[in-house]
Design an enzyme around this catalytic site. Sequence first.
Site: not given
Ligand code: PGA
Length: 252
Positions: A9, A11, A97, A99, A169, A175, A215
Site C-alpha cells: 500500500n 499510500k 483503510h 486513514e 490493521e 506506521g 508495521s
Molecule cells: P505500515 O502501513 O506498514 O506503514 O504500518 C500499513 C498500512 O497502513 O496498510
Amino acid sequence: MRKKVVAGNWKCNTNLQEGVELAKAVNEAVAKDGAKDVVVVLGTPFTHITSVVDAVDTNRIGVASQNCAAEAKGAYTGEVSAAMVKSTGAEYVILGHSERREYYGETSEILNKKVALTLENGLTPIYCCGEALDIREAGTQNDFVKTQLEETVFNLSAEDFSKIIIAYEPIWAIGTGVTASSEQAQEMLAFIRGLIADKFGAAVAEETSILYGGSCNPKNANELFANPDIDGGLIGGASLKAEDFLAIINAY
Ligand code: PGA
C-alpha cells in the site's frame, strides 16, 4: 487452499517515475525468484496504475487502487469510479483503510456502496478493519472489529463474500513501528475467521484470505506469517523499498 497475499500500500507516496521504477524492481525480482505461492499486489496511487500495469507481468503481480468512488459515475468532481479502475487493468481495490475512515469520513454506509461497486466491476476488494489504541487498551477490540464487519461485508451474499480479501490493521500499529505481536495478530485473525464461519459457513471461512497489516517489515514478517490464520500482509512503509517488500514476500 486459500491464497497467501502480500499487498503493498504505497499510500500518497512516489511520483509516477519513482512508482514505475519501484514496480519494475519488484517485477524483476519476482520473475527471478518466483514467489510462486504468493499473490503479490501493488497498491499504487490512481495516477500510476496504468503505467504500473504496463511495467509488470500481470500474470504474476496484481495492481490495486487504494480507493474508489462510492457512485458508479456522474457529477462527482475528482472521484475515480470502480469501472475506471477496472478499465486500467487493475484487479484489486483497497477499501476501508483506517486513514480513509479517519481523514475522509468513510462510514460503513459509504463502504457498502464502494464494496458493491468494486464487486460489480469484477474487482477484488481488500477490505480493511481494525481498532484504535484506546479500544485495544479497553480490551474491546473483538467487538469493535465484529461490528465493522457486520455493518459492511457481512451484508454480502456468501458468494460475493468469498471474492473478497480481509486485512486486519490495528490503527496503533500502522506506521508506528509498533507491530502487533504475532500472538495478538493470530488471535484476532482466528477470531475473524470464526466470525466468517458463523456467518457464511466453515468452507467460506477456510477459503478467505485474511491479512495482517501494521508495521510489518522484513524482520517480523517471518514470525507473523508462520501463524495458521495469517494469510499474508498489507504493507505500507516497507512496500516503498523494493528490497524490503521482496524480503517480506520471501518470508513465505
Ligand atoms: P505500515 O502501513 O506498514 O506503514 O504500518 C500499513 C498500512 O497502513 O496498510
